[in-house]
Design a protein around this motif. Sequence first.
Motif, PDB file in Angstrom:
ATOM      1  N   GLU A 177      -3.704   9.012  -2.380  1.00  0.00           N
ATOM      2  CA  GLU A 177      -3.318  10.314  -1.846  1.00  0.00           C
ATOM      3  C   GLU A 177      -4.093  10.584  -0.565  1.00  0.00           C
ATOM      4  N   ASP A 178      -3.524  11.429   0.269  1.00  0.00           N
ATOM      5  CA  ASP A 178      -4.119  11.775   1.562  1.00  0.00           C
ATOM      6  C   ASP A 178      -4.687  13.186   1.502  1.00  0.00           C
ATOM      7  N   HIS A 179      -5.886  13.349   2.065  1.00  0.00           N
ATOM      8  CA  HIS A 179      -6.517  14.687   2.036  1.00  0.00           C
ATOM      9  C   HIS A 179      -5.790  15.681   2.935  1.00  0.00           C
ATOM     10  N   ALA A 180      -4.997  15.189   3.889  1.00  0.00           N
ATOM     11  CA  ALA A 180      -4.104  16.035   4.698  1.00  0.00           C
ATOM     12  C   ALA A 180      -4.834  17.229   5.303  1.00  0.00           C
ATOM     13  N   GLY A 181      -5.763  16.944   6.196  1.00  0.00           N
ATOM     14  CA  GLY A 181      -6.655  17.957   6.751  1.00  0.00           C
ATOM     15  C   GLY A 181      -6.085  19.325   7.003  1.00  0.00           C
ATOM     16  N   SER A 184      -4.139  15.082  -9.365  1.00  0.00           N
ATOM     17  CA  SER A 184      -3.729  14.687 -10.719  1.00  0.00           C
ATOM     18  C   SER A 184      -2.241  14.947 -10.932  1.00  0.00           C
ATOM     19  N   ARG A 185      -1.743  16.053 -10.395  1.00  0.00           N
ATOM     20  CA  ARG A 185      -0.329  16.382 -10.546  1.00  0.00           C
ATOM     21  C   ARG A 185       0.548  15.351  -9.835  1.00  0.00           C
ATOM     22  N   ILE A 186       0.146  14.947  -8.639  1.00  0.00           N
ATOM     23  CA  ILE A 186       0.910  13.950  -7.886  1.00  0.00           C
ATOM     24  C   ILE A 186       0.944  12.625  -8.634  1.00  0.00           C
ATOM     25  N   ARG A 226     -18.735  27.369   5.347  1.00  0.00           N
ATOM     26  CA  ARG A 226     -18.129  26.036   5.290  1.00  0.00           C
ATOM     27  C   ARG A 226     -18.318  25.367   3.933  1.00  0.00           C
ATOM     28  N   GLU A 227     -19.527  25.400   3.395  1.00  0.00           N
ATOM     29  CA  GLU A 227     -19.817  24.698   2.143  1.00  0.00           C
ATOM     30  C   GLU A 227     -19.019  25.275   0.984  1.00  0.00           C
ATOM     31  N   ALA A 228     -18.957  26.600   0.875  1.00  0.00           N
ATOM     32  CA  ALA A 228     -18.211  27.228  -0.224  1.00  0.00           C
ATOM     33  C   ALA A 228     -16.713  26.999  -0.068  1.00  0.00           C
ATOM     34  N   PHE A 229     -16.249  27.001   1.182  1.00  0.00           N
ATOM     35  CA  PHE A 229     -14.815  26.770   1.407  1.00  0.00           C
ATOM     36  C   PHE A 229     -14.423  25.361   0.990  1.00  0.00           C
ATOM     37  N   ILE A 230     -15.227  24.379   1.387  1.00  0.00           N
ATOM     38  CA  ILE A 230     -14.917  22.999   1.029  1.00  0.00           C
ATOM     39  C   ILE A 230     -14.940  22.809  -0.478  1.00  0.00           C
ATOM     40  N   GLU A 231     -15.822  23.508  -1.163  1.00  0.00           N
ATOM     41  CA  GLU A 231     -15.852  23.433  -2.627  1.00  0.00           C
ATOM     42  C   GLU A 231     -14.543  23.931  -3.224  1.00  0.00           C
ATOM     43  N   ARG A 232     -14.012  25.026  -2.640  1.00  0.00           N
ATOM     44  CA  ARG A 232     -12.723  25.544  -3.119  1.00  0.00           C
ATOM     45  C   ARG A 232     -11.594  24.541  -2.853  1.00  0.00           C
ATOM     46  N   VAL A 233     -11.652  23.858  -1.713  1.00  0.00           N
ATOM     47  CA  VAL A 233     -10.615  22.868  -1.413  1.00  0.00           C
ATOM     48  C   VAL A 233     -10.680  21.716  -2.412  1.00  0.00           C
ATOM     49  N   TRP A 234     -11.884  21.292  -2.780  1.00  0.00           N
ATOM     50  CA  TRP A 234     -12.012  20.216  -3.761  1.00  0.00           C
ATOM     51  C   TRP A 234     -11.426  20.630  -5.108  1.00  0.00           C
ATOM     52  N   GLN A 235     -11.556  21.895  -5.456  1.00  0.00           N
ATOM     53  CA  GLN A 235     -10.942  22.382  -6.692  1.00  0.00           C
ATOM     54  C   GLN A 235      -9.421  22.237  -6.616  1.00  0.00           C
ATOM     55  N   TRP A 236      -8.867  22.589  -5.460  1.00  0.00           N
ATOM     56  CA  TRP A 236      -7.423  22.433  -5.243  1.00  0.00           C
ATOM     57  C   TRP A 236      -7.027  20.964  -5.366  1.00  0.00           C
ATOM     58  N   VAL A 237      -7.783  20.103  -4.703  1.00  0.00           N
ATOM     59  CA  VAL A 237      -7.478  18.674  -4.703  1.00  0.00           C
ATOM     60  C   VAL A 237      -7.496  18.110  -6.119  1.00  0.00           C
ATOM     61  N   ALA A 238      -8.498  18.496  -6.902  1.00  0.00           N
ATOM     62  CA  ALA A 238      -8.592  17.987  -8.270  1.00  0.00           C
ATOM     63  C   ALA A 238      -7.333  18.315  -9.063  1.00  0.00           C
ATOM     64  N   SER A 240       0.863  -1.178   0.000  1.00  0.00           N
ATOM     65  CA  SER A 240       0.000   0.000   0.000  1.00  0.00           C
ATOM     66  C   SER A 240       0.902   1.231   0.000  1.00  0.00           C
ATOM     67  N   MET A 241       0.818   2.029  -1.048  1.00  0.00           N
ATOM     68  CA  MET A 241       1.667   3.222  -1.141  1.00  0.00           C
ATOM     69  C   MET A 241       1.342   4.212  -0.012  1.00  0.00           C
ATOM     70  N   PRO A 242       2.336   4.664   0.749  1.00  0.00           N
ATOM     71  CA  PRO A 242       2.070   5.744   1.699  1.00  0.00           C
ATOM     72  C   PRO A 242       1.503   6.944   0.943  1.00  0.00           C
ATOM     73  N   PRO A 243       0.282   7.363   1.256  1.00  0.00           N
ATOM     74  CA  PRO A 243      -0.368   8.386   0.417  1.00  0.00           C
ATOM     75  C   PRO A 243       0.219   9.782   0.629  1.00  0.00           C
ATOM     76  N   PRO A 244       0.760  10.401  -0.428  1.00  0.00           N
ATOM     77  CA  PRO A 244       1.274  11.772  -0.293  1.00  0.00           C
ATOM     78  C   PRO A 244       0.141  12.761  -0.019  1.00  0.00           C
ATOM     79  N   ASN A 245       0.457  13.815   0.687  1.00  0.00           N
ATOM     80  CA  ASN A 245      -0.523  14.875   0.938  1.00  0.00           C
ATOM     81  C   ASN A 245      -0.815  15.649  -0.347  1.00  0.00           C
ATOM     82  N   VAL A 246      -2.077  16.007  -0.537  1.00  0.00           N
ATOM     83  CA  VAL A 246      -2.442  16.769  -1.747  1.00  0.00           C
ATOM     84  C   VAL A 246      -2.186  18.259  -1.542  1.00  0.00           C
TER      85      VAL A 246
END
Length: 911
Positions: free
Chosen positions: A97-101, A140-142, A124-136, A56-62
């Motif tokens: 990958e790890d969501h790295a809270g 993919s880059r990782i 909270r809802e709008a902020f989490i949406e922005r985080v998901w954009q970052w994660v996407a 199991s690959m140690p998941p890098p932080n996004v």
Amino acid sequence: MIEQEKNTEMTPITDVAALPKAYEPQAVEARWYRFWEEGDYFKPRPNPARKPFVISMPPPNVTGALHLGHAITATIEDIMIRYHRMQGDETLWVPGEDHAGIATQTVVERLLAKEGIDRHHIGREAFIERVWQWVAQYKSRIQDQHRRLGASCDWSRERFTLDEGLTKAVREVFVRLYDEGLIYRGERIINWCPVCMSAISDLEVYHVNTPGQLTYVRYPLKPLEGQSGGQTEYINVATTRPETILGDTAIAVNPADPRYKDIIGRTAIVPIVHREIPIVGDDAVETSFGTGAVKVTPAHDPVDFEIGMRHDLPRVQVIGFDAKMTTEAGPYVGQDRYEARKNLVADLEKQGLIIKIEDYTVPLGRCQRTDTVIEPLISKQWFIKMMPLATPALNAVKYGQIKIIPERFNKTYFDWLENIHDWCISRQLWWGHRIPVWYCDSCGEMIVSREDITTCPHCEGSELRQDEDVLDTWFSSWLWPFSTLGWPDNTPDLQRYYPTTVMETGYDIIFFWVARMVMSGIHFMGNAPFSTIYLHGLVRDPKGEKMSKSKGNVVDPLEVMDKFGTDALRFTLATSSTPGNDMKLIDERIIGNRNFANKIWNASRFVLLTTNEIKGGVPAIEDLKPRTLADRWIIHRFERLTKNATRLIEEFQFGEAGRQINDFFWSDYCDWYVEIAKVQMQGDEEARQSTAAILRAVLDQSLRLLHPFMPFVTEEVWQYLYQFSEPNKAAWPATALIVAPWPQHNEALVDEEAEQHFSLVQQVITLIRDARNQMNVEPARRIPAIMAVGENVSMFDEQSPLIEFLARTEKPQLHPALAQKPEQSMSLLAGGVEIYLPLAGLLDIGKELERLDKEIAQSTQEAARLQGKLSNQNFVTRAKPEVVEKEREKLTAQEERISKLQTRRAELANM
């Protein structure tokens, strides 16, 4: 760059003469990775006869790009995966990958701050949406960066710690542990970051030895009953945090300390706030620290909190969650903690309560994300009782169910588990797994649920609030070995691939992740999640310093790969390290391994060009028909290498395995056999066919040994080898090197006689070459050689063409023995072989004598220096024994050198 190269078509070269003269990694790497991935080579191939090999690959932080720590992890794990795949194991490497809270939330908050946006304003809802954009974007880059590194993981099984399946696993674990009484909500000391405004894990705290002060303060003692007037009594304490005096609720002394035996039970007065506090006896007090008496502030120190629990002390919080003083701090309310410290010390001095202030180094804990000094605070958080989980995990290593490599980390593992504390799992963040707990405002009940609820099961009311906090990032990653395989559902992957085989990661997270995975695996799956824990060291800069952006010494693996090629970076990381030890990343090593990739290409190109017109394909090693001593020797050397390399990889000695394969290919195969082949290929058709077969077979097998370390250049060469050597592609042993069988050692091909005889020939050639260089003989000039070879006349007679070609000699004059040494000749000794090189007319003896005199003088001077050092009794008795022994070895080496130089001089002087 990867995306651009994905569209590059594979254009096969049909004419061996058209092979590029130089190896170009950038033209090869993306092409072959795409070929492997699209061909499903990374997916496990069922083999019921063998046990699966799973990582199991140690998941890098996004949170950004991969660094060298990720690069060495990917390299070592890919070596294991490719090796076991070639061994025929059913091989699975699960990426993710790890969501790295806290790390990801911090990065996105900074990004929003640059746009003038505060997360509290957008909600909270709008902020989490922005985080998901970052994660996407970064997830993919990782993944693409892992592709650049050649990671042959099964991307169809890629997981993310906030996936739906992993979220289901997290909730299942929370509910089960809660129902078992192992998860509870309570007030305890936690690490608090005043900037993140959240509890943070031990891993996210780093300690820095910081210049500070130790302040000695006098606390007045309350007079004993019936005692009046007279001189005030005091008890003296020392503290590095004077501002917490305001929250003291006791003074503790060690009950075994004779200085304070009669004072336990009395009452002291806290300066400034005049609070009466008891003096208690507690074994946790170190008699050697300060005065031996310590202030106890249960609300602001983990040790004090435990003392407070044992003595039922009240908790007074004087520093708030914003790092400012609370109303309990009296006159300092609202002040920053360090401002209050300064003002409090000044006031204590005015009252004559400061005894002294000393400089003192304080190991300050800082937040890894914000560099803010951590404040230990009591907070109502969610915790896991760890001791019931820790005991089975400790026993798994103690009784051999799990092996830690290197073994010295057993003690580290045991120490942590034996002294484990309850784990604070709640975080005051928005990004992460929301705690699956709801509070009913109608009836006041708390509901823990696997599913989201809208109605209270107790009162059927709808006024429900979900807990605002999220779980610690490690709460999802400690489930990684089985949650990624589909747990809590009983999936086919879970049945087939759990437990996994090896957990490979850095030694710095053995506590926070590795040990917790063992705990969760045993508790929820009934057995340990892996049988081996392999711990690699940190990658440091050439000076041995830890890499950091502030030092400006960070190396971007992508830049290294762009410049030198992925194989060069991988081989450097693999061969510069040993289990559990840090390594220095040195440019010269990377350059050397880039040159090694070029050596592989050049040697292979020579073989392809030289043997292209010779039929016979690529034979198996056991089908070869060696005709010469060199043929037998190279086959023997390869068999020995196969045995050693396989053993070393099985023993997780990847660096040594890589170094031995490098030595064989560069020295034995390229520098010796390929050069010998140039002579043998000038012989008859049988000699040409035999030599071509050996060149191809040993190249084929060597590429297989090298493939786990250097996958790109080896796949490129291997495909060409079979393309130009096998007219019928159906006869290839595999569609690609990545799944070609790993070489198997054949004891029948071991030939110690060939090793012994050819080693002697090598020594003769090497000595003559060295003598030529020392005497500055023109490279093209052939020199006579007279040799007394004992019983080896026939053997050396057969090897004469090699000696002539490789040492640039005339045909050697061979004798069993020589009654008289040839005049005006240099003598050399290789084993029992005497070599005489007549030097008349080949060099200026006068100049050579001058050069030797100079070398003798320099060596004599160095020997005298070493003799003087070793005759100094202070040095011999005070220096470490190994240092003294090293100096003795240096002296012996110099004395031997002087003897050899003097012998050579005497020989020349007598000519």
